[in-house]
Design a protein around this motif. Structure first.
Motif, short mmCIF file in Angstrom:
data_model
loop_
_atom_site.label_atom_id
_atom_site.label_comp_id
_atom_site.label_asym_id
_atom_site.label_seq_id
_atom_site.Cartn_x
_atom_site.Cartn_y
_atom_site.Cartn_z
N ASN A 197 7.95 -3.90 -1.39
CA ASN A 197 8.14 -3.33 -2.72
C ASN A 197 7.39 -2.01 -2.89
O ASN A 197 7.83 -1.13 -3.64
N TRP B 266 0.07 -16.74 0.20
CA TRP B 266 -0.06 -16.73 1.66
C TRP B 266 0.35 -15.39 2.29
O TRP B 266 0.42 -15.27 3.51
N SER B 267 0.61 -14.40 1.46
CA SER B 267 0.93 -13.08 2.00
C SER B 267 -0.29 -12.50 2.73
O SER B 267 -1.43 -12.63 2.24
N ARG C 294 8.14 -11.63 2.77
CA ARG C 294 7.16 -12.24 1.84
C ARG C 294 5.77 -12.29 2.47
O ARG C 294 4.77 -12.15 1.76
N ILE C 295 5.71 -12.47 3.78
CA ILE C 295 4.41 -12.48 4.46
C ILE C 295 3.72 -11.13 4.28
O ILE C 295 2.52 -11.05 4.08
N PHE C 296 4.52 -10.06 4.33
CA PHE C 296 3.92 -8.72 4.25
C PHE C 296 3.96 -8.13 2.83
O PHE C 296 3.62 -6.97 2.65
N GLN C 297 4.41 -8.92 1.84
CA GLN C 297 4.42 -8.40 0.49
C GLN C 297 3.00 -8.04 0.07
O GLN C 297 2.06 -8.70 0.50
N PRO C 298 2.79 -6.99 -0.72
CA PRO C 298 3.81 -6.22 -1.44
C PRO C 298 4.28 -4.97 -0.70
O PRO C 298 4.76 -4.04 -1.34
N LEU C 299 4.16 -4.95 0.66
CA LEU C 299 4.50 -3.72 1.38
C LEU C 299 5.96 -3.32 1.18
O LEU C 299 6.26 -2.13 1.02
N TYR D 110 11.24 -14.53 4.58
CA TYR D 110 9.85 -14.97 4.73
C TYR D 110 9.00 -13.90 5.41
O TYR D 110 7.84 -13.73 5.08
N SER E 158 2.77 -11.17 -5.51
CA SER E 158 3.05 -11.62 -4.15
C SER E 158 2.61 -13.08 -3.95
O SER E 158 1.77 -13.58 -4.70
N ASP E 159 3.16 -13.73 -2.91
CA ASP E 159 2.76 -15.11 -2.59
C ASP E 159 1.29 -15.15 -2.18
O ASP E 159 0.78 -14.21 -1.58
N SER F 214 -1.16 -9.47 3.07
CA SER F 214 -1.78 -8.42 2.25
C SER F 214 -2.69 -9.05 1.19
O SER F 214 -3.81 -8.56 0.97
#
Lengths: 194, 208
Positions: A182, B196-197, A175-180, A172, B193-194, B199
């Motif tokens: 990847n 709630w991300s 996922r919070i910081f995606q797309p960093l 998680y 991406s989700d 970014s």
């Protein structure tokens, strides 16, 4: 104190002192260096071991989660230690023959096992066989410390649970910081390292 | 006299670095031989590279745990007991080797943070050595470095180019491709991406 915990640690630790070579081997397994090196090498090797680009990208993602989980496991253990400072078996039980140095931090949960299971959980998501090997290594690491008299069996189980839960939590965080995450993997590909 | 923890820590740091350098180089060699990335092989053959990698890891472990026989440290023969604060400085005996490295970090043993510092440094050095050796191999044994399958440089990028080429020959096209496609790739990744991300939220609220 849990009576099963007490009986098990006394029984396992009681096996020490009979065969010097086995005691020495377990002391080496129980050091702060061998098993953490195994877990770190597994993460490092996973990065470079896959020929297929698509499958490799998945490995890279889980290696980054594994590294995060290893770091976060320490945080998880410290947070639990704040609320419960369980004394080590050699402090509480007179029967224990200590084979390891006198650790100053609390017994529960077993930090080294948490690290092993964190690495194992991340590896398991992309390579079941490697994951099981790392879980086994984590378990052996924990049991070697029980044999040495520095952990209770429930500390080992607690460490394993922390490792698995923290890995789940780390997905998680990523996922919070995606797309960093990847994008970082994409950058390593641009640098011919991924 | 009881050893000074800072002396013990310096010694453990140095020995751990030897251990990690050999072990990371060994693990990298096993991995790149499995992955088929010839541009990072220390030796020209796949199996020889893999076995050499295994030997390097075993060598690293053996070196780390037998060094107390030849190097003075907090493991003087007769003083190696479970309690690491009462050790004496000197060389260990064979019988002390199992316990010699069990030193608490408050007495100078290497902490997790210390290991987390030395390990990446060792991995970096292992990577540089592998790239240098792979490049030398490509020049010295070009016949043995031909890949099993067809590799079309136009289609592939990144480490895949090291299946047949060197790091330097892989870097330039990979970097060019990254520069060319980074906006498109970043947009595609952002889309996947989700919601709630952080970014995605920053992009949608302030940057879009």
């Amino acid at each position: 104190m849990n009576p099963i915990d007490r009986e098990l640690v006394i029984w396992l630790n009681g096996l020490s002192g009979n065969v010097a070579v086995i005691d020495d081997l377990i002391r080496i397994i129980a050091t702060d260096y061998v098993m953490p090196m195994v877990f770190s090498l597994a993460m490092f090797a996973m990065w470079f071991s896959v020929g297929d680009a698509e499958r490799r990208a998945k490995y890279h993602y889980w290696v980054l989660i594994g590294i995060t989980s290893i770091g976060m496991s320490n945080v998880g253990v410290v947070l639990i230690n704040i609320s419960w400072r369980r004394p080590r078996p050699y402090v509480e039980l007179d029967e224990i023959e200590l084979l390891f140095y006198r650790a100053t931090d609390p017994s529960f949960p077993a930090n080294p096992v948490a690290i092993g299971f964190a690495a194992g959980s991340a590896a398991w998501m992309v390579n079941r066989k490697l994951g099981y090997w790392l879980f086994a290594a984590g378990l052996v690491y924990g049991l070697s410390r029980v044999y040495a008299g520095v952990f209770y069996p429930t500390d080992v189980l607690g460490g394993a649970a922390v490792g698995i839960l923290v890995t789940w939590g780390s997905t998680y965080i990523h996922r919070i910081f995606q797309p960093l995450t990847n994008l970082f993997i994409r950058l390593t590909r641009g640098l011919a390292l991924g | 006299m009881t050893p000074d923890p800072s002396d013990v820590q310096a010694l453990f740091g140095l020995h751990y670095f030897y251990f990690a350098a050999l072990a990371t180089l060994g693990a990298l060699q096993i991995a790149v031989s499995v992955g088929g990335f010839r541009g990072m092989w220390l030796l020209p053959g796949r199996l020889t590279t893999r076995y050499f990698g295994i030997a390097l890891i075993i060598g690293g472990v053996a070196l780390f745990f037998t060094l107390p026989l030849w190097v003075d440290g907090p493991w003087a023969a007769g003083s190696v007991e479970a309690d690491s604060s009462t050790r004496l400085w000197g060389k260990a005996d064979w019988g002390d080797l199992g316990a010699a490295r069990n030193v608490n970090d408050v007495d100078g043993g290497l902490s997790g943070t210390g290991q987390a510092t030395w390990f990446p440094l060792s991995a970096l050095i292992a990577g540089i050595l592998s790239i240098a050796a792979g490049t030398a191999n490509r020049r010295l044994f070009p016949g043995r470095m031909i890949p099993d399958g067809d590799v079309t440089p136009g289609d592939v990028e990144g480490i895949d180019l090291m299946v047949s080429g060197t790091y330097l020959s892989a870097l330039s096209p990979s970097w060019q491709k990254l520069k060319r496609n980074i906006r498109k790739d970043a947009a595609a990744l952002l889309k996947k991406s989700d919601r709630w991300s952080i970014s995605v939220q920053i992009w949608e609220r302030w940057l879009k």
